[in-house]
Write an enzyme that holds these catalytic residues in place. Structure first.
Site, PDB file in Angstrom:
ATOM      1  N   ASP A 106     -28.706  41.064 -28.483  1.00  0.00           N
ATOM      2  CA  ASP A 106     -27.789  39.991 -28.081  1.00  0.00           C
ATOM      3  C   ASP A 106     -28.627  38.741 -27.826  1.00  0.00           C
ATOM      4  O   ASP A 106     -29.520  38.751 -26.990  1.00  0.00           O
ATOM      5  CB  ASP A 106     -27.029  40.407 -26.811  1.00  0.00           C
ATOM      6  CG  ASP A 106     -25.641  39.775 -26.715  1.00  0.00           C
ATOM      7  OD1 ASP A 106     -24.681  40.505 -26.383  1.00  0.00           O
ATOM      8  OD2 ASP A 106     -25.538  38.567 -26.988  1.00  0.00           O
ATOM      9  N   ASP A 208     -24.443  34.905 -28.781  1.00  0.00           N
ATOM     10  CA  ASP A 208     -23.514  34.582 -27.702  1.00  0.00           C
ATOM     11  C   ASP A 208     -23.052  33.131 -27.796  1.00  0.00           C
ATOM     12  O   ASP A 208     -23.868  32.227 -27.985  1.00  0.00           O
ATOM     13  CB  ASP A 208     -24.237  34.819 -26.369  1.00  0.00           C
ATOM     14  CG  ASP A 208     -23.307  34.803 -25.180  1.00  0.00           C
ATOM     15  OD1 ASP A 208     -23.493  33.956 -24.283  1.00  0.00           O
ATOM     16  OD2 ASP A 208     -22.368  35.619 -25.172  1.00  0.00           O
ATOM     17  N   GLU A 250     -20.600  34.713 -31.974  1.00  0.00           N
ATOM     18  CA  GLU A 250     -19.382  34.701 -31.148  1.00  0.00           C
ATOM     19  C   GLU A 250     -18.877  33.263 -31.141  1.00  0.00           C
ATOM     20  O   GLU A 250     -19.540  32.370 -30.625  1.00  0.00           O
ATOM     21  CB  GLU A 250     -19.659  35.158 -29.716  1.00  0.00           C
ATOM     22  CG  GLU A 250     -18.410  35.180 -28.841  1.00  0.00           C
ATOM     23  CD  GLU A 250     -18.696  35.218 -27.350  1.00  0.00           C
ATOM     24  OE1 GLU A 250     -17.865  35.744 -26.591  1.00  0.00           O
ATOM     25  OE2 GLU A 250     -19.773  34.713 -26.937  1.00  0.00           O
ATOM     26  N   HIS A 324     -16.886  43.817 -24.428  1.00  0.00           N
ATOM     27  CA  HIS A 324     -17.205  43.884 -22.984  1.00  0.00           C
ATOM     28  C   HIS A 324     -16.521  42.774 -22.185  1.00  0.00           C
ATOM     29  O   HIS A 324     -16.599  42.748 -20.960  1.00  0.00           O
ATOM     30  CB  HIS A 324     -18.717  43.775 -22.790  1.00  0.00           C
ATOM     31  CG  HIS A 324     -19.235  42.455 -23.252  1.00  0.00           C
ATOM     32  ND1 HIS A 324     -19.222  42.070 -24.585  1.00  0.00           N
ATOM     33  CD2 HIS A 324     -19.720  41.394 -22.575  1.00  0.00           C
ATOM     34  CE1 HIS A 324     -19.686  40.844 -24.684  1.00  0.00           C
ATOM     35  NE2 HIS A 324     -20.004  40.405 -23.479  1.00  0.00           N
ATOM     36  N   ASP A 325     -15.841  41.843 -22.855  1.00  0.00           N
ATOM     37  CA  ASP A 325     -15.107  40.741 -22.202  1.00  0.00           C
ATOM     38  C   ASP A 325     -13.599  40.932 -22.278  1.00  0.00           C
ATOM     39  O   ASP A 325     -12.844  40.122 -21.729  1.00  0.00           O
ATOM     40  CB  ASP A 325     -15.414  39.414 -22.914  1.00  0.00           C
ATOM     41  CG  ASP A 325     -16.831  38.924 -22.709  1.00  0.00           C
ATOM     42  OD1 ASP A 325     -17.336  38.202 -23.591  1.00  0.00           O
ATOM     43  OD2 ASP A 325     -17.435  39.275 -21.681  1.00  0.00           O
TER      44      ASP A 325
HETATM   45  O1  TEU Z   1     -18.475  35.177 -23.659  1.00  0.00           O
HETATM   46  C1  TEU Z   1     -17.923  33.908 -23.857  1.00  0.00           C
HETATM   47  C2  TEU Z   1     -16.643  33.720 -23.078  1.00  0.00           C
HETATM   48  O2  TEU Z   1     -16.094  32.690 -23.054  1.00  0.00           O
HETATM   49  C3  TEU Z   1     -16.153  34.828 -22.315  1.00  0.00           C
HETATM   50  O3  TEU Z   1     -17.112  34.995 -21.418  1.00  0.00           O
HETATM   51  C4  TEU Z   1     -14.995  34.628 -21.478  1.00  0.00           C
HETATM   52  O4  TEU Z   1     -14.833  35.724 -20.703  1.00  0.00           O
HETATM   53  C5  TEU Z   1     -13.765  34.481 -22.185  1.00  0.00           C
HETATM   54  O5  TEU Z   1     -12.781  34.124 -21.322  1.00  0.00           O
HETATM   55  C6  TEU Z   1     -13.447  35.754 -22.818  1.00  0.00           C
HETATM   56  O6  TEU Z   1     -12.780  36.619 -22.028  1.00  0.00           O
HETATM   57  C7  TEU Z   1     -19.869  35.314 -23.820  1.00  0.00           C
HETATM   58  C8  TEU Z   1     -20.242  36.728 -23.423  1.00  0.00           C
HETATM   59  O7  TEU Z   1     -19.597  37.620 -24.284  1.00  0.00           O
HETATM   60  C9  TEU Z   1     -19.824  36.916 -21.993  1.00  0.00           C
HETATM   61  O8  TEU Z   1     -19.995  38.236 -21.549  1.00  0.00           O
HETATM   62  C10 TEU Z   1     -20.650  35.970 -21.131  1.00  0.00           C
HETATM   63  O9  TEU Z   1     -20.185  36.040 -19.820  1.00  0.00           O
HETATM   64  C11 TEU Z   1     -20.519  34.538 -21.639  1.00  0.00           C
HETATM   65  O10 TEU Z   1     -20.610  34.411 -23.040  1.00  0.00           O
HETATM   66  C12 TEU Z   1     -21.645  33.712 -21.098  1.00  0.00           C
HETATM   67  O11 TEU Z   1     -22.859  34.164 -21.641  1.00  0.00           O
END
Ligand code: TEU
Ligand code: CA
Length: 559
Positions: A106, A208, A250, A324-325
């Site tokens: 990542d 990311d 992403e 994971h989000d």
């Molecule tokens: O996620 C980007 C992001 O915008 C999400 O975190 C956010 O939660 C959105 O509302 C989606 O549900 C990436 C990573 O995947 C996330 O885990 C990190 O927290 C974020 O970037 C910051 O690095």
């Protein structure tokens, strides 16, 4: 009816691959401290080999104060003690390779941790070259932040630094200062770090929030800034381009047209991106994910058809329900109760038969569900906790915010992996960092492996089908029954070869009249969560959440 064969696309090793995402903190704890670790992952590689996946996307394991569970990195070339050591990640890469599995690291370079030496140096004095590794601005005359830009985790995107009397920019938590990608030194640092990991034999990177690195803060341009694609082309040239690895970005802001810019091989940027249009359709336009909207299948089908057809001849799609989000697929799009198994299998078939690279999130292959912890104190996710505080302070009732968190909160995806029905579901001998989902006695990998008809073996079958079926990998997409409110149906076509994929997204049985050219067709049932179908009659009846795939070819089947 002549269909263009899409083999013009240069075949890539990852075109028929399937990726499995691991969230290390929640996967498997080998030393009993309640936190998953690299040793735990190595111990489960045989399980993943049995599933048949080809790559592991490893969420961050780098040195980090864990303000955002590792997405706040303090050292890109060292491993967080709670996850293990550099020697252990090298062992993971080697042991995975023995099982024909490659590791995607990542890459979190939109921001660092505020404990990264670059930021500590940047804060130490305005004259250090590291100052310009980050984005600093003077306060307004009244001392307030430079502007009203917000962090994605709530609050202002500007944090005041007493020592220098300036603000620094952070789109996520205030402990995740954004890097200044205008600075060539930052670009070189990141390229060197990427080559350092590539030299270790990794299979590529998941990147990311990569659509943010071209930001023009003063013009409030955050995504798709003018420098974004040139920066990615430079990154391609300077690091992974010559290495034939998989890169996936992403990009919450991507449209099909922009996704083609990222993933058209001729542009030498990325292999593919994650787009989220099928996810955000269930979010309230104003209140976002905290005010969930019901899933609309017809809208979903419109979105999928757009992405499948607009990236048909150039670019490449990624395919995922959750990560994971995001909330668990079977809870969000299926039925976590009576039809958990049937709907989980249906969702797998519906997604894996599309054109693109499928991603399985840990636990999806056994049908893990969302969780409803009683108290907000049971939650750990910085985003959920920040917005709970901010929104309830703004008057949103506690119960409404909890419903938002139950539906879309990130901890739904982060409850420990459920390996068996023993103590702590076999995840840990210690106290898990996040509570388990209490349904682990029913929903666990051991039970799935003991049942040849389980969700696990359904995923295993889909993954092996992708290796055998060229039409599944390269066939173009033809939407069927666009307006049907319960059924997601489509065909894949490659030359004479056809795949018909039918999915009932509801708990009610459905009677279907198929398009005339499909009735009476004979073929070979490839997979089904009730039974295999080798022939299509006039009317097709589908049981609750029933899904099947039938292969046929125009030459062989009587029309
Ligand atoms: O996620 C980007 C992001 O915008 C999400 O975190 C956010 O939660 C959105 O509302 C989606 O549900 C990436 C990573 O995947 C996330 O885990 C990190 O927290 C974020 O970037 C910051 O690095
Ligand atoms: Ca551990």
């Amino acid at each position: 009816m002549n269909t263009k064969v899409s083999t013009t696309l240069n075949k890539q090793w990852w075109h028929d691959a399937v990726v499995y995402q691991i969230y290390p903190r929640s996967f498997c704890d080998a030393n009993g401290d309640g936190i998953g670790d690299l040793a735990g992952i190595i111990g489960k590689l045989d399980y993943l080999q049995k599933l048949g996946i080809n790559l592991i996307w490893l969420s961050p394991v780098y040195k980090s104060p864990m303000d955002d569970n590792g997405y706040d990195i303090a050292d890109y070339q060292d491993i967080a003690a709670e996850f293990g050591t550099l020697a252990e990640i090298e062992r993971l890469i080697a042991e995975a390779a023995k099982r024909d599995i490659r590791i995607l690291m990542d890459l979190v370079v939109n921001h660092t941790s505020d404990e990264h030496p670059w930021f500590l140096a940047a804060k130490s004095s305005p004259n250090t070259p590291y100052r310009d590794y980050y984005i600093w601005r003077k306060p307004q005359a009244d001392g307030s932040p430079p502007d009203d830009q917000r962090s994605f985790f709530g609050g202002s995107a500007w944090e005041f630094d007493e020592a220098s009397g300036e603000y620094f920019f952070h789109l996520f938590s205030k402990r995740q200062p954004d890097l200044n990608w205008e600075n060539p030194a930052v670009q070189q640092e990141v390229h060197q770090m990427m080559n350092w990991w590539l030299d270790k034999g990794i299979g590529g990177f998941r990147m990311d929030v990569i659509d943010l690195i071209g930001k023009q803060v003063d013009d409030k341009i955050l995504t798709n800034g003018p420098r974004l694609h040139p920066l990615l082309q430079e990154m391609h040239r300077a690091s992974f381009g010559p290495r034939n690895v998989l890169t996936v970005g992403e990009t919450w802001s991507a449209t099909p047209q922009i996704a083609r810019m990222y993933s058209d091989p001729a542009r030498e940027e990325l292999s593919m991106v994650f787009q989220f249009e099928h996810v955000t359709q269930t979010w309230d336009p104003e209140h976002g994910k905290w005010k969930p909207r019901p899933f609309d299948l017809v809208e979903f089908k419109r979105i999928i058809a757009k992405w499948q057809t607009e990236l048909a001849d150039s670019g490449w799609n990624s395919l995922f329900w959750n990560n994971h989000d995001l909330p668990r697929a079977v809870s969000k799009y299926g039925d976590p109760g009576r039809f958990r198994v049937e709907s989980a299998k249906m969702l797998a078939t519906a997604l894996h038969c599309l054109k693109g690279t499928p991603y399985i999130y840990q636990g999806e292959e056994i049908g893990m569900t969302n969780v409803r912890f009683d108290s907000i104190d049971d939650y750990q996710d910085i985003e959920s906790l920040n917005f709970y505080r901010e929104r309830t302070a703004a008057g949103v009732p506690h119960a409404d915010m909890m419903e938002g968190i139950y539906a879309n909160g990130r901890d739904n995806a982060r409850t420990p992996m459920q390996w068996d029905d023993s103590f702590n579901a076999g995840f840990s001998d210690g106290t898990p960092w996040l509570k388990l989902n209490p349904n682990y006695r029913q929903v666990n990998a051991e039970a799935a492996l003991a049942d040849p008809d389980s969700i696990f073996f359904h995923y295993q079958r889909l993954i092996s089908l992708r290796k055998e079926s060229e039409v599944m990998v390269y066939g173009d997409y033809q939407q069927l029954l666009e307006e049907h409110p319960q059924v997601f149906a489509y065909q894949r076509r490659l030359g004479e070869q056809r795949l018909l994929v039918l999915n009932n997204f509801s708990a009610q049985p459905v009677e279907l009249d198929l398009p005339t050219e499909l009735t009476g067709i004979e073929g070979q049932g490839l997979i089904g969560n009730y039974s295999l179908r080798h022939r299509l009659d006039e009317r097709v009846s589908l049981a609750p959440y029933e899904s099947f795939v039938m292969a046929f070819s125009l030459t062989s089947s009587p029309t």
